[in-house]
Design an enzyme around this catalytic site. Sequence first.
Site, mmCIF file in Angstrom:
data_model
loop_
_atom_site.group_PDB
_atom_site.id
_atom_site.type_symbol
_atom_site.label_atom_id
_atom_site.label_comp_id
_atom_site.label_asym_id
_atom_site.label_seq_id
_atom_site.Cartn_x
_atom_site.Cartn_y
_atom_site.Cartn_z
ATOM 1 C CG HIS A 364 40.068 41.696 102.158
ATOM 2 N ND1 HIS A 364 39.042 42.416 101.593
ATOM 3 C CD2 HIS A 364 40.973 41.513 101.182
ATOM 4 C CE1 HIS A 364 39.314 42.639 100.326
ATOM 5 N NE2 HIS A 364 40.491 42.108 100.042
ATOM 6 C CE LYS A 556 26.463 40.477 109.171
ATOM 7 N NZ LYS A 556 27.129 41.435 108.293
ATOM 8 N NE ARG A 557 31.209 31.193 106.034
ATOM 9 C CZ ARG A 557 32.178 30.499 105.438
ATOM 10 N NH1 ARG A 557 32.395 30.638 104.140
ATOM 11 N NH2 ARG A 557 32.915 29.655 106.121
ATOM 12 C CE LYS A 562 31.375 37.512 109.183
ATOM 13 N NZ LYS A 562 31.516 38.781 108.425
ATOM 14 C CB THR A 664 30.164 44.444 101.220
ATOM 15 O OG1 THR A 664 30.337 43.039 101.433
ATOM 16 C CG2 THR A 664 31.503 45.086 100.944
ATOM 17 C CE LYS A 668 26.655 43.236 98.703
ATOM 18 N NZ LYS A 668 27.272 41.922 98.968
HETATM 19 C C1 26Q Z 1 42.718 31.475 104.553
HETATM 20 C C2 26Q Z 1 43.591 30.399 104.674
HETATM 21 C C3 26Q Z 1 43.173 29.117 104.349
HETATM 22 C C4 26Q Z 1 41.884 28.916 103.901
HETATM 23 C C5 26Q Z 1 41.015 29.981 103.782
HETATM 24 C C6 26Q Z 1 41.426 31.252 104.121
HETATM 25 C C7 26Q Z 1 40.502 32.396 103.995
HETATM 26 C C8 26Q Z 1 39.570 32.450 102.979
HETATM 27 C C9 26Q Z 1 38.686 33.507 102.880
HETATM 28 C C10 26Q Z 1 40.535 33.452 104.894
HETATM 29 C C11 26Q Z 1 39.659 34.521 104.790
HETATM 30 C C12 26Q Z 1 38.719 34.553 103.762
HETATM 31 C C13 26Q Z 1 37.744 35.619 103.584
HETATM 32 C C14 26Q Z 1 37.762 36.764 104.233
HETATM 33 C C15 26Q Z 1 36.716 37.768 104.030
HETATM 34 O O1 26Q Z 1 35.721 37.551 103.360
HETATM 35 N N1 26Q Z 1 36.891 38.965 104.593
HETATM 36 C C16 26Q Z 1 35.890 40.016 104.457
HETATM 37 O O2 26Q Z 1 36.254 40.838 103.368
HETATM 38 C C17 26Q Z 1 35.248 41.785 103.074
HETATM 39 C C18 26Q Z 1 35.652 42.535 101.839
HETATM 40 O O3 26Q Z 1 36.697 43.402 102.114
HETATM 41 C C19 26Q Z 1 34.999 42.708 104.274
HETATM 42 O O4 26Q Z 1 33.906 43.527 103.973
HETATM 43 C C20 26Q Z 1 34.716 41.896 105.531
HETATM 44 O O5 26Q Z 1 34.658 42.752 106.643
HETATM 45 C C21 26Q Z 1 35.803 40.848 105.737
HETATM 46 O O6 26Q Z 1 35.489 40.018 106.831
#
Ligand code: 26Q
Length: 818
Positions: A364, A556-557, A562, A664, A668
Amino acid sequence: MSDAPATPPDAAEVAAFRDKVLAKLTYSVGKDPEHAVDHDWFEAIALATRDHLVDRWMAHTRATYAQQRKRVYYLSLEFLIGRLLLDSLSNLGLLDIARSALHDLDVDLERIRTLEADAALGNGGLGRLAACFMESMATLGLAAHGYGIRYEHGLFRQTIVDGRQMEQTETWLDFGNPWEFERPETSYLIGFGGSVSSATNSDGEVRQFWHWAEGIRANAYDTPIAGWRGKAVNTLRLWRARAESDFHLERFNAGDHIGAVAEEARAESISRVLYPADSTEAGQELRLRQEYFFVSASLQDLLRRHLKQHGEVESLPQYAAIQLNDTHPAIAVAELMRLLVDVHDLPWERAWTTTVATLAYTNHTLLPEALETWPVGLMERLLPRHMQIIYLINAYHIDALRARDLHDFDLLRAVSLIEEDNGRRVRMGNLAFLGSHSVNGVSGLHTELMRSTVFSQLHALYPERINNKTNGITFRRWLYQTNPALTALLVEAAGPQLLDDPQQYLSAIEAFANKASFRKRFAAQRRQKKLELAQLVEERLAISINPDALFDVHIKRIHEYKRQLLNLLHTVALYQAMRAEPATTWVPRVKIFAGKAAASYHQAKLIIKLANDIARTINADPTLRGQLKLVFLPNYNVSLAEAIIPAADLSEQISTAGLEASGTSNMKFALNGALTIGTLDGANVEMAERIGQEHMFIFGMTAAQVQARKRADAFSAQQSVADSARLHEVLQAIRNGVFSPDEPSRYTALVDNLIAYDNFFVCADFEAYWAAQQRVSDYWQTPDQWWRSAVLNTARAGWFSSDRTISEYAREIWQVMD
Ligand code: 26Q
């Protein structure tokens, strides 16, 4: 929710539902209707709904077993579910029945449903995707199980104090969770630490024994997830960590009460809290413990199920497909090998074939700081047997390359499971890649970039492995539930079959884009949603916004890539232009922002502060005559998204090209008829192809241009600023404290840094963005054009259904559909 059903619900069913709610209120909640408070009613309604789920749940489970169907296991550290009441009622076809039953009891479902706490067991897109996928898998009737962690505290609650983000502990379980079933009998022991010894058995085979030092219990909690029309009800199984009771009993018996309780707390800390997506949190031991804990429990559980039904482990790939949601569960590669080799006695080669044939991995993100690696030392201490297995996999892997006459040192270095440069670390992305038969990206562009960048060498070795599965969203939640009036309008136009197959029937709406009467109703419906959002803004922020203004939404975050900052620069530029020409009539705009920053992400938090500083200044400026407002809505979550998206006119999808894997929310918004201003990034590219560039506002550098610029020079913005008087003026105002008179130097470093290192090409894209926003304003002034494009956005969004995405996974990766 407010529109009346076409045909009134069956009176007997209404009466039965009403009686069930009353019975639940009395016998499960223990309250007299006379004295029940709103939350009691919520619980009674949820429990009544749950009964309906359970019947179908058991039927589906029994059928899966009897037909010996292949099962899909979706392993994810995040499930960003939000509320479930409407989802369950609506998918079971009970919504009108429930509404009318509650009306008889003088209870307003609209009010009661908001008492449900959001299950915020995720950070953002990746977690929400997992939730959409669970719903789509049930809708398509797949036999699917979600596996994750039952965090006691989900993503932190955000408050804004003096314009700054504050984080508060999230407590979704405070009032209990009516959807879950605790399964005390389903529990596994998870080992940590200790050592490994080897011994030779009577057949002369060398076997490894892991003597772990610490054992923690994983207890199962099941939540039923219903598909559309209740076709299937699947299980989301979340694990809770508990101390192993035998362990602390020993301590108790030895009189060490404090030690026993401390051990309990240490064990339970594993499922205490969701990690925020934040690079500074990476590499933390507790995070690795979480990953292994839920992976081991899930694999033990699914192997037990498989053995019970099929008697041996080698047929696993025939009956189970395991999807890894990013590298977070990547330790599954080593754990499945351990279970097959050490516990179930398979020879290494056969275990490896079985593992690779069962596992699949979804990537991702390509952001280097988000690619997981773990220090070898930490792995050896926490998971010594897994570290051995990883070394062995690596050795076989490198041997295989040498056997193919590949000796290039740089190649071997790049594809190794061990990174040797900055302290030895295990590369979880490479582990997931090697241990899976399928590796997929989440949009066409992202998948191409996986092939050409992070995984280029592995891709050259395994050219068939990487494939694309463009993300999607569930239309049940993101259209039917969030926007029932629009849904009713679409059904009226395209027929009721639209609800069962929106992918096919939404396109029938295209014909209506040219009908003035339809566009008028479409716009009127939007205005209603904008009024509702304006009311929410008034209640929460005491800011009044004009429902006839263009609602320009960026939710979004908060992350530098972004580019919320780019949007803020545009806001300031617009502000300055309006101040310079007070007599001009401008297109009135409301800039709406929402989003959380990771607690330790300083720059993202400063962007939130800047947004609030700008808001304070411009919202109070009478010379603007209300033509420009900025609101930052606190505590963005799934429920807030459901309120904002149907009220948006313009969707901001403006990431630096090449950095947003898919996105995503872009889908929406389009589905609900907002127009997108965006870069050619992630799924925006495919949206432009399917919806038509002429119905979007595409601008800025492409991913290829970004790559070329990164190679060519340092990313200074000096030239961009020299070329744009407008940008220069905006930056000067922010730098000099126009928006921070209480602390004029607050943004000096931010601006200086931006000019010195424009890492995310904010300045480089500024003029293009300004021009695109001008096109937006011009377009808005011709409502016939605007609403025609809006209708076409909805009509052409069908392909972005997660039903389409899941059917691709099901056919091409999992082999569970024809
Ligand atoms: C990693 C290591 C330690 C702690 C946390 C994390 C961590 C947690 C969550 C790293 C990344 C995430 C989340 C990533 C994320 O939400 N990515 C998004 O995924 C979506 C679904 O595929 C995409 O639409 C987005 O583009 C992408 O940013």
